[in-house]
Design a protein around this motif. Structure first.
Motif, PDB file in Angstrom:
ATOM      1  N   ALA A 215      66.220 -68.960 -49.719  1.00  0.00           N
ATOM      2  CA  ALA A 215      67.454 -68.649 -49.890  1.00  0.00           C
ATOM      3  C   ALA A 215      68.417 -68.225 -51.300  1.00  0.00           C
ATOM      4  CB  ALA A 215      68.266 -69.698 -49.294  1.00  0.00           C
ATOM      5  N   LEU A 216      67.590 -68.441 -52.591  1.00  0.00           N
ATOM      6  CA  LEU A 216      68.492 -68.472 -53.603  1.00  0.00           C
ATOM      7  C   LEU A 216      68.537 -67.148 -53.964  1.00  0.00           C
ATOM      8  CD1 LEU A 216      69.837 -70.031 -56.026  1.00  0.00           C
ATOM      9  CD2 LEU A 216      67.611 -70.425 -56.835  1.00  0.00           C
ATOM     10  N   PRO A 217      67.285 -66.358 -54.246  1.00  0.00           N
ATOM     11  CA  PRO A 217      67.496 -64.870 -54.659  1.00  0.00           C
ATOM     12  C   PRO A 217      68.451 -64.028 -54.158  1.00  0.00           C
ATOM     13  CG  PRO A 217      65.057 -65.488 -54.460  1.00  0.00           C
ATOM     14  CD  PRO A 217      65.971 -66.862 -53.761  1.00  0.00           C
ATOM     15  N   PRO A 218      68.843 -64.112 -52.814  1.00  0.00           N
ATOM     16  CA  PRO A 218      69.865 -63.171 -52.002  1.00  0.00           C
ATOM     17  C   PRO A 218      71.233 -63.480 -52.818  1.00  0.00           C
ATOM     18  CG  PRO A 218      68.315 -63.795 -50.356  1.00  0.00           C
ATOM     19  CD  PRO A 218      67.855 -64.726 -51.739  1.00  0.00           C
ATOM     20  N   LEU A 219      71.159 -64.925 -52.858  1.00  0.00           N
ATOM     21  CA  LEU A 219      72.712 -65.378 -53.411  1.00  0.00           C
ATOM     22  C   LEU A 219      72.906 -64.846 -54.793  1.00  0.00           C
ATOM     23  CD1 LEU A 219      72.722 -68.849 -51.680  1.00  0.00           C
ATOM     24  CD2 LEU A 219      73.886 -67.033 -50.995  1.00  0.00           C
ATOM     25  N   VAL A 220      71.970 -65.092 -55.575  1.00  0.00           N
ATOM     26  CA  VAL A 220      72.054 -64.881 -57.096  1.00  0.00           C
ATOM     27  C   VAL A 220      72.128 -63.127 -57.027  1.00  0.00           C
ATOM     28  CG1 VAL A 220      70.901 -64.728 -59.155  1.00  0.00           C
ATOM     29  CG2 VAL A 220      70.948 -66.757 -57.616  1.00  0.00           C
ATOM     30  N   GLY A 221      71.216 -62.489 -56.455  1.00  0.00           N
ATOM     31  CA  GLY A 221      71.430 -61.024 -56.605  1.00  0.00           C
ATOM     32  C   GLY A 221      72.592 -60.405 -56.307  1.00  0.00           C
ATOM     33  N   THR A 222      73.623 -60.966 -55.451  1.00  0.00           N
ATOM     34  CA  THR A 222      74.718 -60.400 -54.920  1.00  0.00           C
ATOM     35  C   THR A 222      75.918 -60.597 -56.160  1.00  0.00           C
ATOM     36  OG1 THR A 222      75.317 -62.232 -53.775  1.00  0.00           O
ATOM     37  CG2 THR A 222      74.344 -60.378 -52.552  1.00  0.00           C
ATOM     38  N   VAL A 223      75.577 -61.311 -57.060  1.00  0.00           N
ATOM     39  CA  VAL A 223      76.700 -61.739 -58.120  1.00  0.00           C
ATOM     40  C   VAL A 223      76.580 -60.665 -58.819  1.00  0.00           C
ATOM     41  CG1 VAL A 223      77.462 -63.307 -59.834  1.00  0.00           C
ATOM     42  CG2 VAL A 223      76.364 -64.144 -57.828  1.00  0.00           C
ATOM     43  N   GLU A 224      77.758 -60.115 -59.333  1.00  0.00           N
ATOM     44  CA  GLU A 224      77.788 -58.934 -60.444  1.00  0.00           C
ATOM     45  C   GLU A 224      77.531 -59.807 -61.971  1.00  0.00           C
ATOM     46  OE1 GLU A 224      81.617 -56.167 -62.286  1.00  0.00           O
ATOM     47  OE2 GLU A 224      81.786 -57.356 -60.165  1.00  0.00           O
ATOM     48  N   PRO A 225      76.657 -59.024 -62.306  1.00  0.00           N
ATOM     49  CA  PRO A 225      76.524 -59.588 -63.922  1.00  0.00           C
ATOM     50  C   PRO A 225      77.709 -59.689 -64.836  1.00  0.00           C
ATOM     51  CG  PRO A 225      74.874 -57.630 -63.226  1.00  0.00           C
ATOM     52  CD  PRO A 225      75.820 -57.873 -62.313  1.00  0.00           C
ATOM     53  N   GLY A 226      77.653 -60.721 -65.444  1.00  0.00           N
ATOM     54  CA  GLY A 226      78.841 -61.150 -66.171  1.00  0.00           C
ATOM     55  C   GLY A 226      79.695 -62.197 -65.663  1.00  0.00           C
ATOM     56  N   ARG A 227      79.669 -62.329 -64.345  1.00  0.00           N
ATOM     57  CA  ARG A 227      80.493 -63.504 -63.724  1.00  0.00           C
ATOM     58  C   ARG A 227      79.931 -64.606 -63.755  1.00  0.00           C
ATOM     59  NH1 ARG A 227      84.724 -61.645 -60.932  1.00  0.00           N
ATOM     60  NH2 ARG A 227      85.099 -59.332 -60.667  1.00  0.00           N
ATOM     61  N   SER A 228      80.597 -65.702 -63.699  1.00  0.00           N
ATOM     62  CA  SER A 228      79.985 -66.878 -63.557  1.00  0.00           C
ATOM     63  C   SER A 228      79.772 -67.506 -62.315  1.00  0.00           C
ATOM     64  CB  SER A 228      81.073 -67.973 -64.224  1.00  0.00           C
ATOM     65  OG  SER A 228      80.565 -69.419 -64.402  1.00  0.00           O
ATOM     66  N   ALA A 229      78.688 -68.536 -62.070  1.00  0.00           N
ATOM     67  CA  ALA A 229      78.399 -68.937 -60.985  1.00  0.00           C
ATOM     68  C   ALA A 229      78.206 -70.547 -61.180  1.00  0.00           C
ATOM     69  CB  ALA A 229      77.092 -68.356 -60.467  1.00  0.00           C
ATOM     70  N   THR A 230      78.457 -71.297 -60.072  1.00  0.00           N
ATOM     71  CA  THR A 230      78.292 -72.890 -60.014  1.00  0.00           C
ATOM     72  C   THR A 230      77.057 -72.934 -59.327  1.00  0.00           C
ATOM     73  OG1 THR A 230      80.769 -73.009 -60.257  1.00  0.00           O
ATOM     74  CG2 THR A 230      79.394 -74.880 -59.783  1.00  0.00           C
ATOM     75  N   VAL A 231      76.131 -73.924 -59.865  1.00  0.00           N
ATOM     76  CA  VAL A 231      74.832 -74.152 -59.427  1.00  0.00           C
ATOM     77  C   VAL A 231      74.999 -75.631 -59.310  1.00  0.00           C
ATOM     78  CG1 VAL A 231      72.597 -74.370 -59.480  1.00  0.00           C
ATOM     79  CG2 VAL A 231      73.648 -72.231 -60.586  1.00  0.00           C
ATOM     80  N   THR A 232      74.866 -76.243 -58.112  1.00  0.00           N
ATOM     81  CA  THR A 232      74.785 -77.701 -57.837  1.00  0.00           C
ATOM     82  C   THR A 232      73.268 -78.220 -57.764  1.00  0.00           C
ATOM     83  OG1 THR A 232      76.661 -77.898 -56.658  1.00  0.00           O
ATOM     84  CG2 THR A 232      75.245 -79.494 -56.385  1.00  0.00           C
ATOM     85  N   VAL A 233      72.673 -79.059 -58.564  1.00  0.00           N
ATOM     86  CA  VAL A 233      71.372 -79.604 -58.728  1.00  0.00           C
ATOM     87  C   VAL A 233      71.360 -80.899 -58.700  1.00  0.00           C
ATOM     88  CG1 VAL A 233      70.991 -77.506 -60.400  1.00  0.00           C
ATOM     89  CG2 VAL A 233      71.335 -79.785 -61.500  1.00  0.00           C
ATOM     90  N   LEU A 234      69.777 -81.321 -58.311  1.00  0.00           N
ATOM     91  CA  LEU A 234      69.567 -82.788 -58.160  1.00  0.00           C
ATOM     92  C   LEU A 234      68.553 -82.941 -59.522  1.00  0.00           C
ATOM     93  CD1 LEU A 234      69.642 -85.437 -56.622  1.00  0.00           C
ATOM     94  CD2 LEU A 234      67.647 -84.760 -55.663  1.00  0.00           C
ATOM     95  N   ARG A 235      69.239 -84.013 -60.247  1.00  0.00           N
ATOM     96  CA  ARG A 235      68.472 -84.093 -61.725  1.00  0.00           C
ATOM     97  C   ARG A 235      68.342 -85.655 -61.745  1.00  0.00           C
ATOM     98  NH1 ARG A 235      70.493 -81.235 -67.032  1.00  0.00           N
ATOM     99  NH2 ARG A 235      69.712 -79.593 -65.738  1.00  0.00           N
ATOM    100  N   GLU A 236      67.174 -86.186 -61.754  1.00  0.00           N
ATOM    101  CA  GLU A 236      67.117 -87.474 -62.144  1.00  0.00           C
ATOM    102  C   GLU A 236      67.542 -88.257 -60.997  1.00  0.00           C
ATOM    103  OE1 GLU A 236      64.835 -88.723 -64.021  1.00  0.00           O
ATOM    104  OE2 GLU A 236      64.015 -86.888 -65.366  1.00  0.00           O
ATOM    105  N   GLY A 237      67.623 -87.927 -59.904  1.00  0.00           N
ATOM    106  CA  GLY A 237      68.375 -88.559 -58.699  1.00  0.00           C
ATOM    107  C   GLY A 237      69.748 -88.350 -58.593  1.00  0.00           C
ATOM    108  N   GLU A 238      70.520 -87.641 -59.718  1.00  0.00           N
ATOM    109  CA  GLU A 238      71.911 -87.742 -59.525  1.00  0.00           C
ATOM    110  C   GLU A 238      72.342 -85.913 -59.525  1.00  0.00           C
ATOM    111  OE1 GLU A 238      73.988 -90.006 -59.797  1.00  0.00           O
ATOM    112  OE2 GLU A 238      72.395 -91.589 -60.251  1.00  0.00           O
TER     113      GLU A 238
END
Length: 491
Positions: free
Chosen positions: A347-370
């Motif tokens: 599901a991730l590559p299509p979402l990233v691919g549609t973002v225009e280069p130079g624009r900012s995106a917000t990524v939510t990650v799980l890191r060390e349980g948080e």
């Protein structure tokens, strides 16, 4: 007992009849089916079919020969079609999951490609599949009113298998664009195209699944349907019951080259983004995050303290990438991208691919349980990610370990060859035990346990002995990084 017909009952009956008559008139798309009834597609077909076209693409080397076939037939492919069906042979078999194959005549010689397409603007822009027109010399577009026009090739995109054509005409009928996100699994859909050259053929079925990932098309989350699709349907539209295009029929899953109950369509929102870029720029620019990812299975989910398998697990952060600049790390589980859930790695590559280069995106990650939110400035997808060379191997210390594994700490030269800044433990032998059960193979290099790097074989052994449940091992295998779930206590 006698019954009388009261005025109130007559009023209700008359109102019901008026509603029924109102629903049966006009050129409206097919009504939504009620329980136990099938929808009527006649209105949809009447409305939508004028914008669907037949495409014949003559291979460049055959263009001169085809031009000598002479006039006299309304369909330039009629002679070939007659030979095809009289011979009862010649269609190249398709692979199990591939674009609809180009039909071939006796002896294997290629003939004009049979494909479909649809008009997306009244001034003559047409959308179809790339494989319909690849390596073509002359492209003939046959409209629903039987006009035949030569088409100009505007652009193509190999990542999505899409192409845009242009014919010299005005005031052409166009399709209406729908929203695939609002198309539930189980919905009725209709395909209009030219299977085997039979123009304006209509087939119907349902959406079997969404967000299907196919190995060679990482930027397309396919719609899966059970609509009958065959060679010649490629590039044709898939409609919802409102008469709106929701997809482009592109591939089939088949062991014979013909329809076997599973077909795939490119969602129209993905396709229109590509089409607009091809029309305006002649090429497609995609966003790039710079991570190597994999799915989270049940045991990996347990090791990362996830309630269920979800997200895209980062196995590697590419050097000099947007992900590295933003601070993403191996072992992060990406759960959402710009507020869109990431249920799987596909599901991730299509979402990233549609973002225009130079624009900012917000990524939510799980890191060390948080959970953390990380802002990333997306860059343009590089054309080539070149592999770099390294130094030769030198002898290194081998350590016999439990779990059926023989491990080898990497030395400086080996790290340089593998482009590793530090650590790394090579698996040289795999016997019976937890290592084999986890899927470790000789030659694998263990880089980390969870998100913590391992410096040497002793550190890896200590991490495994301290584990109280399944652990996620980050492994480098043949240049790719992936996580494997291992249960040290299973020995």
């Amino acid at each position: 007992m006698n019954t009388c017909f009261r005025p109130a009952q007559f009023t209700v009956l008359l109102f019901a009849m008026l509603l029924l008559l109102a629903g049966c008139g006009g050129d409206e798309p097919a009504p939504v089916s009620s329980a136990g009834q099938l929808p009527d597609f006649t209105g949809l077909v009447k409305q939508a079919s004028p914008a669907v076209v037949n495409i014949s693409a003559v291979p460049a080397e055959d263009e001169e020969n085809e031009s000598k076939s002479g006039p006299g037939s309304d369909n330039p492919l009629e002679g070939w079609l007659r030979r095809f069906f009289e011979d009862g042979q010649g269609q190249a078999p398709g692979d199990e999951r591939s674009p609809m194959p180009m039909p071939r005549g006796p002896g294997g010689s290629p003939h004009p490609s049979l494909g479909s397409g649809f008009i997306i603007s009244s001034d003559g822009y047409i959308l179809t599949n790339r494989h319909v027109v690849t390596n073509s010399g002359q492209i003939v577009v046959k409209l629903n009113d039987r006009r035949q026009l030569l088409a100009e090739f505007v652009g193509q995109d190999s990542y999505s298998d899409l192409a845009v054509l242009k014919v010299d005409a005005e005031d052409l009928p166009t399709v209406r664009i729908g929203d695939p996100d609002k198309l539930p699994v189980g919905s009725w859909v209709v395909a209009i195209g030219s299977p085997f050259g039979f123009e304006t053929s209509v087939t119907a079925g349902i959406v079997s699944a969404k967000q299907r990932s196919l190995a060679s098309d990482q930027y397309v989350p396919f719609l899966q349907t059970d609509v009958a699709i065959n060679p010649g349907n490629s590039g044709g539209p898939l409609f919802n019951l409102k008469g709106e295009v929701v997809g482009i029929n592109s591939q089939i899953y088949s062991q014979t080259g013909g329809y076997q109950g599973v077909s795939f369509a490119i969602p129209i929102d993905i396709a229109m983004d590509v089409a607009n870029q091809l029309r305006d720029n002649g090429s497609v620019t995609r966003g790039w995050l710079g991570v190597q990812i994999q799915d989270v299975d049940r045991e990996l989910a347990e090791s990362f303290k996830l309630k269920r398998p979800e997200g895209a697990l980062v196995a590697r952060v590419m050097p000099d990438s947007p992900a590295q600049a933003a601070g993403l790390q191996a072992g992060d589980v990406i759960l959402s991208f710009n507020d869109h859930p990431v249920d799987s790695a596909a599901a991730l590559p299509p979402l990233v691919g549609t973002v225009e280069p130079g624009r900012s995106a917000t990524v939510t990650v799980l890191r060390e349980g948080e959970r953390e939110q990380i802002d990333v400035e997306i860059e343009k997808l590089p054309k080539d990610l070149l592999a770099r060379g390294g130094a030769g191997e030198q002898p290194a210390e081998k350590t016999r370990q439990p779990y059926g594994l023989t491990l080898e700490s990497l030395n400086t030269a080996q790290r340089r060859e593998l482009e590793l800044e530090q650590g790394g433990v090579r698996v040289t032998e795999v016997g019976e035990g937890a290592g084999a059960q986890a899927g470790l193979q000789p030659g694998d290099v263990v880089l980390a346990v969870g998100s913590k790097n391992v410096e040497d074989a002793a550190a890896l052994r200590a991490a495994l002995e301290a584990a109280k449940g399944p652990v996620a091992l980050l492994v480098l295998r043949e240049g790719n990084r992936l996580y494997l779930a291992m249960r040290p206590g299973s020995d």
